[in-house]
Design a protein around this motif. Structure first.
Motif, mmCIF file in Angstrom:
data_model
loop_
_atom_site.group_PDB
_atom_site.id
_atom_site.type_symbol
_atom_site.label_atom_id
_atom_site.label_comp_id
_atom_site.label_asym_id
_atom_site.label_seq_id
_atom_site.Cartn_x
_atom_site.Cartn_y
_atom_site.Cartn_z
ATOM 1 N N ARG A 60 0.837 -1.185 0.000
ATOM 2 C CA ARG A 60 0.000 0.000 0.000
ATOM 3 C C ARG A 60 0.876 1.241 0.000
ATOM 4 N NH1 ARG A 60 -4.304 -1.207 4.734
ATOM 5 N NH2 ARG A 60 -3.769 0.975 5.116
ATOM 6 N N VAL A 61 0.312 2.352 -0.416
ATOM 7 C CA VAL A 61 1.104 3.579 -0.473
ATOM 8 C C VAL A 61 1.541 4.039 0.911
ATOM 9 C CG1 VAL A 61 0.125 4.382 -2.650
ATOM 10 C CG2 VAL A 61 -1.026 4.959 -0.517
ATOM 11 N N ASP A 62 0.843 3.571 1.971
ATOM 12 C CA ASP A 62 1.272 3.907 3.328
ATOM 13 C C ASP A 62 2.264 2.879 3.874
ATOM 14 O OD1 ASP A 62 -0.305 1.708 3.798
ATOM 15 O OD2 ASP A 62 -1.766 2.725 5.070
ATOM 16 N N ARG A 63 2.754 2.001 2.979
ATOM 17 C CA ARG A 63 3.779 0.998 3.266
ATOM 18 C C ARG A 63 3.267 -0.161 4.103
ATOM 19 N NH1 ARG A 63 9.560 3.843 4.402
ATOM 20 N NH2 ARG A 63 10.124 1.643 4.288
ATOM 21 N N ARG A 64 1.966 -0.288 4.226
ATOM 22 C CA ARG A 64 1.406 -1.460 4.896
ATOM 23 C C ARG A 64 1.175 -2.573 3.869
ATOM 24 N NH1 ARG A 64 -0.258 -0.744 10.046
ATOM 25 N NH2 ARG A 64 -0.291 1.397 10.840
ATOM 26 N N PRO A 65 1.053 -3.819 4.334
ATOM 27 C CA PRO A 65 0.811 -4.921 3.393
ATOM 28 C C PRO A 65 -0.529 -4.773 2.687
ATOM 29 C CG PRO A 65 1.486 -5.731 5.559
ATOM 30 C CD PRO A 65 1.217 -4.275 5.724
ATOM 31 N N VAL A 66 -0.599 -5.238 1.455
ATOM 32 C CA VAL A 66 -1.868 -5.202 0.730
ATOM 33 C C VAL A 66 -2.802 -6.266 1.301
ATOM 34 C CG1 VAL A 66 -0.939 -4.293 -1.421
ATOM 35 C CG2 VAL A 66 -0.969 -6.752 -1.055
ATOM 36 N N THR A 67 -4.078 -5.968 1.295
ATOM 37 C CA THR A 67 -5.094 -6.927 1.722
ATOM 38 C C THR A 67 -5.674 -7.590 0.473
ATOM 39 O OG1 THR A 67 -6.885 -5.295 1.593
ATOM 40 C CG2 THR A 67 -5.652 -5.435 3.677
ATOM 41 N N TYR A 68 -6.550 -8.588 0.682
ATOM 42 C CA TYR A 68 -7.201 -9.239 -0.452
ATOM 43 C C TYR A 68 -8.040 -8.234 -1.244
ATOM 44 C CZ TYR A 68 -5.807 -13.922 0.965
ATOM 45 O OH TYR A 68 -5.060 -15.041 1.251
ATOM 46 N N ARG A 69 -8.667 -7.309 -0.552
ATOM 47 C CA ARG A 69 -9.495 -6.321 -1.246
ATOM 48 C C ARG A 69 -8.655 -5.482 -2.204
ATOM 49 N NH1 ARG A 69 -10.001 -1.030 -0.465
ATOM 50 N NH2 ARG A 69 -11.889 0.034 -1.208
ATOM 51 N N GLU A 70 -7.545 -4.960 -1.731
ATOM 52 C CA GLU A 70 -6.701 -4.108 -2.560
ATOM 53 C C GLU A 70 -6.059 -4.899 -3.690
ATOM 54 O OE1 GLU A 70 -6.028 -1.682 1.511
ATOM 55 O OE2 GLU A 70 -4.567 -3.180 0.833
ATOM 56 N N SER A 71 -5.641 -6.116 -3.387
ATOM 57 C CA SER A 71 -5.063 -6.956 -4.433
ATOM 58 C C SER A 71 -6.094 -7.287 -5.503
ATOM 59 C CB SER A 71 -4.513 -8.239 -3.807
ATOM 60 O OG SER A 71 -3.901 -9.051 -4.784
#
Length: 246
Positions: free
Chosen positions: A192-203
């Protein structure tokens, strides 16, 4: 001292989540994983011993993490000194990673197509072939199986199964580890742009365009023309994700 099953699962998930926010080489990632787990386990063990318990619980580990300043504090102490600067990737390496993934998907889809034809053609083969106009539009889904001898209904089933396979492949790998086999081979990661891991939703959102490759081409062109500075495809903008070197 042993940990409870719940504590071990929490520790694994927490360390994986912390590491996913930072671009690291594989060697550094292995070493830091050990350091983080050892630190939290030792601090949790001290709390468990002080309380007179024989196992480290999830509550012990959560208290140890809070004492270390939370995930950000632990990352600042163990990861940031070794982390590489975040380098967003524009096109070349992403194309190479996609080519590797497409090759692997081609193998999987060949099996899926063959099984569907074998199982369903005796049942659906006589339901009528697609018209010429429909057949032309059908080519927009290159993951499908294009055989003029097959019925339209069977082509539709194969196309749907192909779309689910492609979307499931990219979504699962990126949500699970931030990278597909192709991205792993070329040292790329989605975050993610905030450097957190992507979730299934974002992927799921960022990979929808891969179901229809011409849309992916348009999306990539949009990145090169409009979003080159951000190194994001249009679907990355919607999902608020970015591909980085890792």
């Amino acid at each position: 001292m042993q940990m409870t099953t719940d504590a071990r699962a929490w520790l694994d998930a927490t360390v994986r989540r912390i590491l996913a926010r930072h671009p690291l080489g594989d060697a550094e990632r292995v070493g830091i994983t050990y350091e983080l787990m050892s630190h939290l386990h030792a601090a949790g063990e001290a709390r468990s011993t002080a309380a007179g318990r024989g196992e480290v619980t999830r509550e012990d580990l959560e208290a140890a993490l809070a004492e270390a300043g939370g995930e950000d504090g632990l990352a600042a102490a163990f990861i940031q000194p070794l982390a590489k600067p975040v380098e967003r990737v524009l096109f070349g390496r992403r194309l190479g990673a996609f080519a590797i993934d497409a090759l692997l998907l081609g193998i999987v889809l060949s099996f899926v197509h063959g099984m569907l034809v074998f199982l369903l053609q005796p049942l659906m083969g006589g339901m009528g072939a697609a018209s010429h106009q429909v057949a032309v539009w059908w080519q927009l889904m290159p993951w499908g199986y294009h055989d003029p001898e097959l019925s339209f209904a069977l082509q539709a089933v194969i196309a749907g199964a192909s779309a689910l396979t492609v979307l499931g492949y990219f979504t699962w790998f990126e949500a699970h580890d931030g990278r597909t086999p192709g991205k792993r081979a070329l040292e790329l990661r989605v975050m993610r742009v905030d450097r957190r891991p992507v979730t299934y939703r974002e992927s799921f959102i960022r990979n929808l365009v891969k179901v229809v490759v011409p849309l992916l081409f348009v999306d990539t062109l949009l990145m090169l023309v409009a979003f080159g500075d951000d190194r994001q495809r249009g679907s990355d903008k919607l999902a608020e994700t970015v591909v980085v070197r890792a």
